[in-house]
Write a protein that holds these residues in place. Structure first.
Motif, PDB file in Angstrom:
ATOM      1  N   ILE A 184     -19.338  28.901 -16.313  1.00  0.00           N
ATOM      2  CA  ILE A 184     -18.187  30.036 -16.009  1.00  0.00           C
ATOM      3  C   ILE A 184     -18.835  31.260 -16.523  1.00  0.00           C
ATOM      4  O   ILE A 184     -18.848  31.820 -16.677  1.00  0.00           O
ATOM      5  CB  ILE A 184     -17.086  30.058 -16.989  1.00  0.00           C
ATOM      6  N   PRO A 185     -18.422  31.737 -14.815  1.00  0.00           N
ATOM      7  CA  PRO A 185     -18.723  33.363 -14.103  1.00  0.00           C
ATOM      8  C   PRO A 185     -17.910  34.182 -14.978  1.00  0.00           C
ATOM      9  O   PRO A 185     -16.306  33.764 -15.349  1.00  0.00           O
ATOM     10  CB  PRO A 185     -18.416  33.677 -13.220  1.00  0.00           C
ATOM     11  N   ALA A 186     -18.467  35.006 -16.360  1.00  0.00           N
ATOM     12  CA  ALA A 186     -17.845  35.633 -16.960  1.00  0.00           C
ATOM     13  C   ALA A 186     -17.263  37.154 -16.654  1.00  0.00           C
ATOM     14  O   ALA A 186     -15.695  36.564 -17.187  1.00  0.00           O
ATOM     15  CB  ALA A 186     -18.633  36.461 -17.259  1.00  0.00           C
ATOM     16  N   ILE A 187     -17.175  36.942 -15.520  1.00  0.00           N
ATOM     17  CA  ILE A 187     -15.678  37.497 -14.697  1.00  0.00           C
ATOM     18  C   ILE A 187     -13.919  36.352 -14.407  1.00  0.00           C
ATOM     19  O   ILE A 187     -13.413  37.518 -14.073  1.00  0.00           O
ATOM     20  CB  ILE A 187     -16.125  38.364 -13.164  1.00  0.00           C
ATOM     21  N   TYR A 188     -14.265  34.837 -14.878  1.00  0.00           N
ATOM     22  CA  TYR A 188     -13.947  34.385 -14.656  1.00  0.00           C
ATOM     23  C   TYR A 188     -12.703  34.597 -15.857  1.00  0.00           C
ATOM     24  O   TYR A 188     -11.069  34.658 -15.578  1.00  0.00           O
ATOM     25  CB  TYR A 188     -14.037  32.828 -14.756  1.00  0.00           C
ATOM     26  N   PHE A 189     -13.776  35.193 -17.041  1.00  0.00           N
ATOM     27  CA  PHE A 189     -12.420  35.803 -18.252  1.00  0.00           C
ATOM     28  C   PHE A 189     -12.092  37.442 -18.040  1.00  0.00           C
ATOM     29  O   PHE A 189     -10.917  37.452 -18.903  1.00  0.00           O
ATOM     30  CB  PHE A 189     -13.655  35.721 -19.665  1.00  0.00           C
ATOM     31  N   ALA A 190     -12.141  38.123 -16.782  1.00  0.00           N
ATOM     32  CA  ALA A 190     -11.744  38.883 -16.829  1.00  0.00           C
ATOM     33  C   ALA A 190     -10.685  38.953 -16.744  1.00  0.00           C
ATOM     34  O   ALA A 190      -9.146  39.908 -16.436  1.00  0.00           O
ATOM     35  CB  ALA A 190     -12.962  39.601 -15.898  1.00  0.00           C
ATOM     36  N   MET A 191     -10.889  37.733 -14.893  1.00  0.00           N
ATOM     37  CA  MET A 191      -9.627  37.638 -14.253  1.00  0.00           C
ATOM     38  C   MET A 191      -8.349  37.072 -15.911  1.00  0.00           C
ATOM     39  O   MET A 191      -7.149  37.373 -15.198  1.00  0.00           O
ATOM     40  CB  MET A 191      -9.696  36.501 -13.425  1.00  0.00           C
ATOM     41  N   GLN A 192      -8.685  35.596 -15.896  1.00  0.00           N
ATOM     42  CA  GLN A 192      -8.012  35.927 -17.791  1.00  0.00           C
ATOM     43  C   GLN A 192      -7.079  36.435 -18.544  1.00  0.00           C
ATOM     44  O   GLN A 192      -5.867  36.910 -18.812  1.00  0.00           O
ATOM     45  CB  GLN A 192      -8.561  34.642 -18.529  1.00  0.00           C
ATOM     46  N   ALA A 193      -8.069  37.576 -18.680  1.00  0.00           N
ATOM     47  CA  ALA A 193      -7.557  38.449 -19.776  1.00  0.00           C
ATOM     48  C   ALA A 193      -6.585  39.629 -19.393  1.00  0.00           C
ATOM     49  O   ALA A 193      -5.880  39.971 -20.479  1.00  0.00           O
ATOM     50  CB  ALA A 193      -8.901  40.009 -19.701  1.00  0.00           C
ATOM     51  N   GLN A 194      -6.534  39.538 -18.058  1.00  0.00           N
ATOM     52  CA  GLN A 194      -5.618  40.420 -18.037  1.00  0.00           C
ATOM     53  C   GLN A 194      -4.318  40.072 -18.065  1.00  0.00           C
ATOM     54  O   GLN A 194      -3.014  40.576 -17.563  1.00  0.00           O
ATOM     55  CB  GLN A 194      -5.871  40.103 -15.904  1.00  0.00           C
ATOM     56  N   THR A 195      -4.076  38.415 -17.558  1.00  0.00           N
ATOM     57  CA  THR A 195      -2.755  37.886 -18.557  1.00  0.00           C
ATOM     58  C   THR A 195      -2.512  39.258 -19.876  1.00  0.00           C
ATOM     59  O   THR A 195      -1.349  38.919 -20.081  1.00  0.00           O
ATOM     60  CB  THR A 195      -2.600  36.505 -18.514  1.00  0.00           C
ATOM     61  N   LEU A 196      -2.961  38.563 -20.719  1.00  0.00           N
ATOM     62  CA  LEU A 196      -3.089  39.196 -21.652  1.00  0.00           C
ATOM     63  C   LEU A 196      -3.260  40.948 -22.081  1.00  0.00           C
ATOM     64  O   LEU A 196      -2.569  41.349 -22.532  1.00  0.00           O
ATOM     65  CB  LEU A 196      -4.677  39.036 -23.071  1.00  0.00           C
ATOM     66  N   HIS A 197      -3.502  41.353 -20.692  1.00  0.00           N
ATOM     67  CA  HIS A 197      -2.956  43.396 -20.668  1.00  0.00           C
ATOM     68  C   HIS A 197      -1.508  42.795 -19.831  1.00  0.00           C
ATOM     69  O   HIS A 197      -1.108  44.249 -20.894  1.00  0.00           O
ATOM     70  CB  HIS A 197      -3.791  43.481 -19.863  1.00  0.00           C
ATOM     71  N   MET A 198      -0.884  42.070 -19.330  1.00  0.00           N
ATOM     72  CA  MET A 198       0.211  42.292 -18.871  1.00  0.00           C
ATOM     73  C   MET A 198       1.343  42.039 -20.257  1.00  0.00           C
ATOM     74  O   MET A 198       1.924  42.783 -20.931  1.00  0.00           O
ATOM     75  CB  MET A 198       0.490  40.997 -18.095  1.00  0.00           C
ATOM     76  N   TYR A 199       0.421  40.907 -21.192  1.00  0.00           N
ATOM     77  CA  TYR A 199       1.540  40.773 -22.674  1.00  0.00           C
ATOM     78  C   TYR A 199       1.109  41.984 -23.216  1.00  0.00           C
ATOM     79  O   TYR A 199       2.768  42.265 -23.889  1.00  0.00           O
ATOM     80  CB  TYR A 199       1.356  39.975 -23.062  1.00  0.00           C
ATOM     81  N   MET A 200       0.288  42.420 -23.409  1.00  0.00           N
ATOM     82  CA  MET A 200       0.329  43.609 -24.773  1.00  0.00           C
ATOM     83  C   MET A 200       1.216  45.417 -23.644  1.00  0.00           C
ATOM     84  O   MET A 200       1.443  45.640 -25.394  1.00  0.00           O
ATOM     85  CB  MET A 200      -1.200  43.825 -24.592  1.00  0.00           C
ATOM     86  N   MET A 201       0.898  45.045 -22.690  1.00  0.00           N
ATOM     87  CA  MET A 201       1.346  46.300 -21.694  1.00  0.00           C
ATOM     88  C   MET A 201       3.227  46.022 -21.736  1.00  0.00           C
ATOM     89  O   MET A 201       4.284  46.636 -22.121  1.00  0.00           O
ATOM     90  CB  MET A 201       1.046  46.627 -20.732  1.00  0.00           C
ATOM     91  N   THR A 202       3.509  44.829 -22.119  1.00  0.00           N
ATOM     92  CA  THR A 202       4.970  44.565 -22.105  1.00  0.00           C
ATOM     93  C   THR A 202       5.944  44.160 -23.228  1.00  0.00           C
ATOM     94  O   THR A 202       6.439  44.852 -23.715  1.00  0.00           O
ATOM     95  CB  THR A 202       5.674  43.418 -21.262  1.00  0.00           C
ATOM     96  N   GLN A 203       4.619  43.993 -25.145  1.00  0.00           N
ATOM     97  CA  GLN A 203       5.129  43.509 -25.720  1.00  0.00           C
ATOM     98  C   GLN A 203       5.139  43.936 -26.391  1.00  0.00           C
ATOM     99  O   GLN A 203       4.934  43.800 -28.219  1.00  0.00           O
ATOM    100  CB  GLN A 203       4.474  42.047 -26.118  1.00  0.00           C
ATOM    101  N   GLU A 204       4.033  45.614 -26.547  1.00  0.00           N
ATOM    102  CA  GLU A 204       4.241  46.480 -27.547  1.00  0.00           C
ATOM    103  C   GLU A 204       4.573  47.252 -27.117  1.00  0.00           C
ATOM    104  O   GLU A 204       5.027  48.067 -26.200  1.00  0.00           O
ATOM    105  CB  GLU A 204       2.551  46.565 -27.535  1.00  0.00           C
ATOM    106  N   ASP A 205       4.532  48.667 -27.920  1.00  0.00           N
ATOM    107  CA  ASP A 205       5.198  50.338 -28.049  1.00  0.00           C
ATOM    108  C   ASP A 205       3.605  50.528 -27.209  1.00  0.00           C
ATOM    109  O   ASP A 205       3.763  51.546 -27.400  1.00  0.00           O
ATOM    110  CB  ASP A 205       5.232  50.534 -29.491  1.00  0.00           C
ATOM    111  N   PHE A 206       3.684  50.030 -25.953  1.00  0.00           N
ATOM    112  CA  PHE A 206       3.277  50.615 -24.717  1.00  0.00           C
ATOM    113  C   PHE A 206       3.723  51.780 -23.867  1.00  0.00           C
ATOM    114  O   PHE A 206       5.253  51.605 -23.127  1.00  0.00           O
ATOM    115  CB  PHE A 206       2.799  49.634 -22.868  1.00  0.00           C
TER     116      PHE A 206
END
Length: 277
Positions: A68-90
């Protein structure tokens, strides 16, 4: 530090209502020092879908070689970024941010068809007169062994025009590869990544945000470059997204002293630059 645990990778589209709502909220760039929530998101047992991995490799240019290319996980981590920006006090509106930089460190090859733990937390906040940069730090573990680390940096400008005023140099470098960025590739990548931002899919959506026409995903561009290189088992790959890469552009990849330059032949501006270690 608080933790939020997921049994599996959450769905990106579930954040869209909150992102759109944030576009009409009172969130804006403020002059006081910004602080980010002390929280870590954890996906404990994430198994990459073999079918999805094949599709990702095909659209980005990687070989289906059992890793698995490591950047694949970077792509998936963007979903976590979206949750952190919308579910937390961002403190910033999501749609005001642009992906400024991305660093992918692979410590060893990541074998396909087994589960990995993914964590994500906020990094540094860097405030300047030009705007604010916010970091997200993601890590990939095989049990307790750290396999990869990704640092993604997003930027909000004080002025809408500042993010497009970065100066780029155009050195004379030997061209290693050339290709055209086409809309069908962008749409395939959107389906795989879950990133359906309209600036990547439609000219009208891009123009709404001040762009001339639709642009390629920065994460696809980085992956496409990495796939064209003979990367070692361990590497530290950095990119800075300096200029929009418009769909329909012909681009050229050049290498010089392990510095990577991607030139848009229509504008003769460097789009990304990176360095291997």
């Amino acid at each position: 530090m608080k933790y939020r645990h997921f049994k599996k990778m959450p769905k990106a589209y579930l954040t869209y209502p909150a992102i759109l709502k944030g576009a009409f909220s009172s969130k804006k760039l403020i002059t006081k020092t910004l602080t980010l929530p002390q929280v870590t998101y954890v996906v404990a047992e994430h198994l990459v879908s073999p079918k999805r991995l094949v599709q990702y490799n095909q659209v980005c240019g990687f070989k289906n070689n059992g890793y698995i290319p490591a950047i694949y996980f970077a792509m998936q981590a963007q979903t976590l970024h979206m949750y952190m920006m919308t579910q937390e006090d961002f403190p910033l509106a999501v749609l005001s941010l642009v992906h400024e930089k991305n660093q992918v460190i692979q410590y060893q090859k990541i074998i396909a068809n087994q589960s990995y733990k993914i964590t994500c937390q906020f990094g540094e906040v860097i405030q300047t007169k030009e705007g604010v940069s916010v970091e997200f730090i993601s890590k990939v573990y095989d049990k307790e062994a750290l396999m990869a680390k990704i640092k993604s940096t997003y930027f909000q400008a004080c002025s809408k025009n500042l993010s497009n005023q970065r100066q780029c140099l155009t050195p004379e470098l030997e061209i290693q590869a050339q290709w055209r960025v086409v809309q069908s590739t962008t749409r395939r990548y959107a389906c795989i990544s879950g990133d359906f931002n309209v600036v990547h899919l439609h000219d009208w959506g891009a123009k709404f945000f001040g762009l001339d026409r639709a642009i390629a995903h920065g994460m696809w561009t980085q992956a496409n470059i990495m796939a064209r290189l003979n990367l070692p088992e361990q590497y530290d790959f950095n990119v800075s997204f300096l200029h929009p890469l418009y769909l329909g552009s012909d681009v050229a990849l050049s290498l010089c002293d392990q510095n990577i330059k991607l030139l848009d032949q229509h504008t003769d501006l460097i789009y990304v630059s990176g360095c291997l270690k």
